[in-house]
Motif scaffolding. Structure first.
Motif, PDB file in Angstrom:
ATOM      1  N   TYR A  54      25.089  49.363  -6.648  1.00  0.00           N
ATOM      2  CA  TYR A  54      24.463  49.662  -5.360  1.00  0.00           C
ATOM      3  C   TYR A  54      23.917  48.425  -4.645  1.00  0.00           C
ATOM      4  CZ  TYR A  54      24.742  54.741  -6.201  1.00  0.00           C
ATOM      5  OH  TYR A  54      25.165  56.024  -6.416  1.00  0.00           O
ATOM      6  N   PRO A  55      23.155  47.552  -5.320  1.00  0.00           N
ATOM      7  CA  PRO A  55      22.641  46.377  -4.596  1.00  0.00           C
ATOM      8  C   PRO A  55      23.760  45.493  -4.041  1.00  0.00           C
ATOM      9  CG  PRO A  55      21.395  46.721  -6.611  1.00  0.00           C
ATOM     10  CD  PRO A  55      22.578  47.637  -6.686  1.00  0.00           C
ATOM     11  N   ALA A  56      24.802  45.254  -4.831  1.00  0.00           N
ATOM     12  CA  ALA A  56      25.908  44.413  -4.360  1.00  0.00           C
ATOM     13  C   ALA A  56      26.663  45.090  -3.228  1.00  0.00           C
ATOM     14  CB  ALA A  56      26.860  44.107  -5.518  1.00  0.00           C
ATOM     15  N   ALA A  57      26.888  46.395  -3.344  1.00  0.00           N
ATOM     16  CA  ALA A  57      27.599  47.139  -2.303  1.00  0.00           C
ATOM     17  C   ALA A  57      26.804  47.132  -1.003  1.00  0.00           C
ATOM     18  CB  ALA A  57      27.859  48.570  -2.767  1.00  0.00           C
ATOM     19  N   ALA A  58      25.480  47.300  -1.113  1.00  0.00           N
ATOM     20  CA  ALA A  58      24.636  47.282   0.079  1.00  0.00           C
ATOM     21  C   ALA A  58      24.645  45.895   0.721  1.00  0.00           C
ATOM     22  CB  ALA A  58      23.209  47.687  -0.282  1.00  0.00           C
ATOM     23  N   ALA A  59      24.596  44.858  -0.104  1.00  0.00           N
ATOM     24  CA  ALA A  59      24.630  43.491   0.418  1.00  0.00           C
ATOM     25  C   ALA A  59      25.918  43.237   1.194  1.00  0.00           C
ATOM     26  CB  ALA A  59      24.489  42.494  -0.726  1.00  0.00           C
ATOM     27  N   LEU A  60      27.030  43.696   0.657  1.00  0.00           N
ATOM     28  CA  LEU A  60      28.307  43.541   1.353  1.00  0.00           C
ATOM     29  C   LEU A  60      28.314  44.272   2.686  1.00  0.00           C
ATOM     30  CD1 LEU A  60      30.775  43.935  -1.631  1.00  0.00           C
ATOM     31  CD2 LEU A  60      30.717  41.980  -0.065  1.00  0.00           C
ATOM     32  N   GLU A  61      27.753  45.476   2.709  1.00  0.00           N
ATOM     33  CA  GLU A  61      27.731  46.244   3.951  1.00  0.00           C
ATOM     34  C   GLU A  61      26.804  45.586   4.976  1.00  0.00           C
ATOM     35  OE1 GLU A  61      29.431  49.372   6.141  1.00  0.00           O
ATOM     36  OE2 GLU A  61      29.951  48.445   4.219  1.00  0.00           O
ATOM     37  N   MET A  62      25.729  44.972   4.506  1.00  0.00           N
ATOM     38  CA  MET A  62      24.844  44.232   5.417  1.00  0.00           C
ATOM     39  C   MET A  62      25.554  43.031   6.021  1.00  0.00           C
ATOM     40  SD  MET A  62      21.278  44.364   3.239  1.00  0.00           S
ATOM     41  CE  MET A  62      20.495  45.934   2.874  1.00  0.00           C
ATOM     42  N   ILE A  63      26.283  42.289   5.190  1.00  0.00           N
ATOM     43  CA  ILE A  63      27.034  41.130   5.692  1.00  0.00           C
ATOM     44  C   ILE A  63      28.102  41.589   6.685  1.00  0.00           C
ATOM     45  CG2 ILE A  63      28.665  39.305   5.061  1.00  0.00           C
ATOM     46  CD1 ILE A  63      26.089  38.455   4.010  1.00  0.00           C
ATOM     47  N   HIS A  64      28.835  42.631   6.321  1.00  0.00           N
ATOM     48  CA  HIS A  64      29.886  43.150   7.211  1.00  0.00           C
ATOM     49  C   HIS A  64      29.293  43.593   8.546  1.00  0.00           C
ATOM     50  CE1 HIS A  64      33.389  45.212   8.664  1.00  0.00           C
ATOM     51  NE2 HIS A  64      32.816  46.388   8.584  1.00  0.00           N
ATOM     52  N   THR A  65      28.170  44.303   8.492  1.00  0.00           N
ATOM     53  CA  THR A  65      27.554  44.809   9.722  1.00  0.00           C
ATOM     54  C   THR A  65      27.040  43.682  10.598  1.00  0.00           C
ATOM     55  OG1 THR A  65      26.926  46.867   8.607  1.00  0.00           O
ATOM     56  CG2 THR A  65      25.777  46.344  10.650  1.00  0.00           C
ATOM     57  N   TYR A  66      26.433  42.674   9.965  1.00  0.00           N
ATOM     58  CA  TYR A  66      25.975  41.526  10.775  1.00  0.00           C
ATOM     59  C   TYR A  66      27.157  40.879  11.485  1.00  0.00           C
ATOM     60  CZ  TYR A  66      27.019  36.651   9.424  1.00  0.00           C
ATOM     61  OH  TYR A  66      27.614  35.420   9.277  1.00  0.00           O
ATOM     62  N   SER A  67      28.286  40.779  10.803  1.00  0.00           N
ATOM     63  CA  SER A  67      29.458  40.146  11.426  1.00  0.00           C
ATOM     64  C   SER A  67      29.958  40.963  12.613  1.00  0.00           C
ATOM     65  CB  SER A  67      30.567  39.936  10.397  1.00  0.00           C
ATOM     66  OG  SER A  67      31.245  41.134  10.091  1.00  0.00           O
ATOM     67  N   LEU A  68      29.864  42.292  12.523  1.00  0.00           N
ATOM     68  CA  LEU A  68      30.283  43.155  13.629  1.00  0.00           C
ATOM     69  C   LEU A  68      29.336  43.018  14.815  1.00  0.00           C
ATOM     70  CD1 LEU A  68      31.235  46.467  11.743  1.00  0.00           C
ATOM     71  CD2 LEU A  68      32.726  44.556  12.394  1.00  0.00           C
ATOM     72  N   ILE A  69      28.031  42.971  14.534  1.00  0.00           N
ATOM     73  CA  ILE A  69      27.048  42.796  15.605  1.00  0.00           C
ATOM     74  C   ILE A  69      27.342  41.517  16.385  1.00  0.00           C
ATOM     75  CG2 ILE A  69      24.615  42.319  16.123  1.00  0.00           C
ATOM     76  CD1 ILE A  69      23.870  44.039  13.689  1.00  0.00           C
ATOM     77  N   HIS A  70      27.559  40.430  15.659  1.00  0.00           N
ATOM     78  CA  HIS A  70      27.809  39.150  16.314  1.00  0.00           C
ATOM     79  C   HIS A  70      29.189  39.119  16.968  1.00  0.00           C
ATOM     80  CE1 HIS A  70      24.522  36.605  14.113  1.00  0.00           C
ATOM     81  NE2 HIS A  70      24.036  37.653  14.751  1.00  0.00           N
ATOM     82  N   ASP A  71      30.180  39.746  16.350  1.00  0.00           N
ATOM     83  CA  ASP A  71      31.525  39.824  16.929  1.00  0.00           C
ATOM     84  C   ASP A  71      31.513  40.484  18.301  1.00  0.00           C
ATOM     85  OD1 ASP A  71      33.594  38.594  15.665  1.00  0.00           O
ATOM     86  OD2 ASP A  71      34.457  40.390  14.790  1.00  0.00           O
ATOM     87  N   ASP A  72      30.662  41.492  18.473  1.00  0.00           N
ATOM     88  CA  ASP A  72      30.648  42.264  19.716  1.00  0.00           C
ATOM     89  C   ASP A  72      29.930  41.555  20.855  1.00  0.00           C
ATOM     90  OD1 ASP A  72      32.030  44.350  18.549  1.00  0.00           O
ATOM     91  OD2 ASP A  72      30.240  45.477  18.002  1.00  0.00           O
ATOM     92  N   LEU A  73      29.212  40.483  20.561  1.00  0.00           N
ATOM     93  CA  LEU A  73      28.436  39.790  21.589  1.00  0.00           C
ATOM     94  C   LEU A  73      29.334  39.209  22.683  1.00  0.00           C
ATOM     95  CD1 LEU A  73      25.916  37.899  19.273  1.00  0.00           C
ATOM     96  CD2 LEU A  73      25.335  39.711  20.903  1.00  0.00           C
TER      97      LEU A  73
END
Length: 276
Positions: A54-73
């Protein structure tokens, strides 16, 4: 994935702020959760309790989501729609979206540190290597460099998607091998992940042409920007053939892992047959 979703939601239960609201808005939006699904399925195939990841999976989803937020800028892809809702910078502001992305990136490393202490150093290295300037960020850099180019080659497209999409998928699978105590599978997991990332992106290119914004939950902007894709380079039929070939090669590699890959193959099936 409900158990993981509950855990992920609880990980965001922190003192409130505008940035925190934007982080939760982006992270907890309905998504495919591909990277967590792969990591947790592989752990179960290794005979481990999925909660170990769970901690590793959550960390990956956080990294992925941050990349999407910045991608959409506006400075990047300038997209107004993500996961079926207004992009974070549209729902909040550009400044808040930047802060939310930065904060998710930082929190990912705090979160992964809650994994088994014996393997935390290895997990952190896998995450940083695949998310950083020689991984996902390299793919984004190559993608920006190719923006507007009419001469992009097939090899360049492969490089962009191998790094931009493949690296975090590869990280999910490699982390499963680390957590399960099977270091002998790490190289194969990395190779599977890279191929899966290219397969996934080709499917996105196909859906960009054949699907709708409503079905995909994001803007279908590649054609409008004249962006080179596997479909524009290979043609629709050849792109579909390449997806099938990559899927065949992935499944052959999976057979060499030290596990019964039943759950992992089911995730592969879902990805192969996805419509969004």
């Amino acid at each position: 994935m409900r158990d993981f979703e509950t855990w992920l939601t609880a990980s965001m239960d922190k003192p409130d702020s505008r940035t925190r609201q934007a982080m939760s808005y982006a992270l907890l939006a309905p998504g495919k959760r591909i990277r967590p699904a792969l990591l947790l399925a592989a752990l179960e195939d290794y005979g481990c309790d999925r909660s170990l990841g769970y901690p590793a999976a959550a960390a990956l989803e956080m990294i992925h989501t941050y990349s999407l937020i910045h991608d959409d800028l506006p400075a990047m892809d300038d997209d107004d729609l993500r996961r079926g809702r207004p992009s974070t910078h549209k729902a909040f502001s550009e400044a808040t979206a930047i802060l939310a992305g930065d904060a998710l990136l930082t929190q990912a490393f705090e979160t992964i540190a809650d994994s088994d202490p014996a393997v935390v150093p290895d997990l952190v290295k896998v995450l940083a290597r695949n998310a950083g300037p020689e991984g996902m960020i390299l793919g984004q850099t190559l993608d920006l460099d190719a923006e507007g180019s009419q001469d992009i080659t097939f090899a360049q497209l492969e490089d962009i998607d191998r790094y931009k999409t493949g690296c975090l998928i590869a990280a999910a699978l490699e982390m499963a091998a680390v957590l399960a105590g099977h270091p002998e599978d790490r190289e194969t997991m990395q190779e599977i992940g890279m191929k899966l990332g290219i397969e996934f992106q080709i499917q996105d290119d196909i859906l960009d042409l054949t699907s709708t914004e409503e079905a995909m939950g994001k803007s279908l902007s590649d054609q409008e920007r004249g962006k080179a894709t596997f479909v524009s380079t290979l043609g629709l039929g050849s792109a579909r053939d390449m997806v099938k070939d990559l899927d065949r090669r992935i499944r052959l590699l999976t057979g060499s892992l030290h596990m019964d890959p039943d759950r992992l193959v089911k995730v592969f099936d879902q990805l192969l047959n996805r419509s969004r």
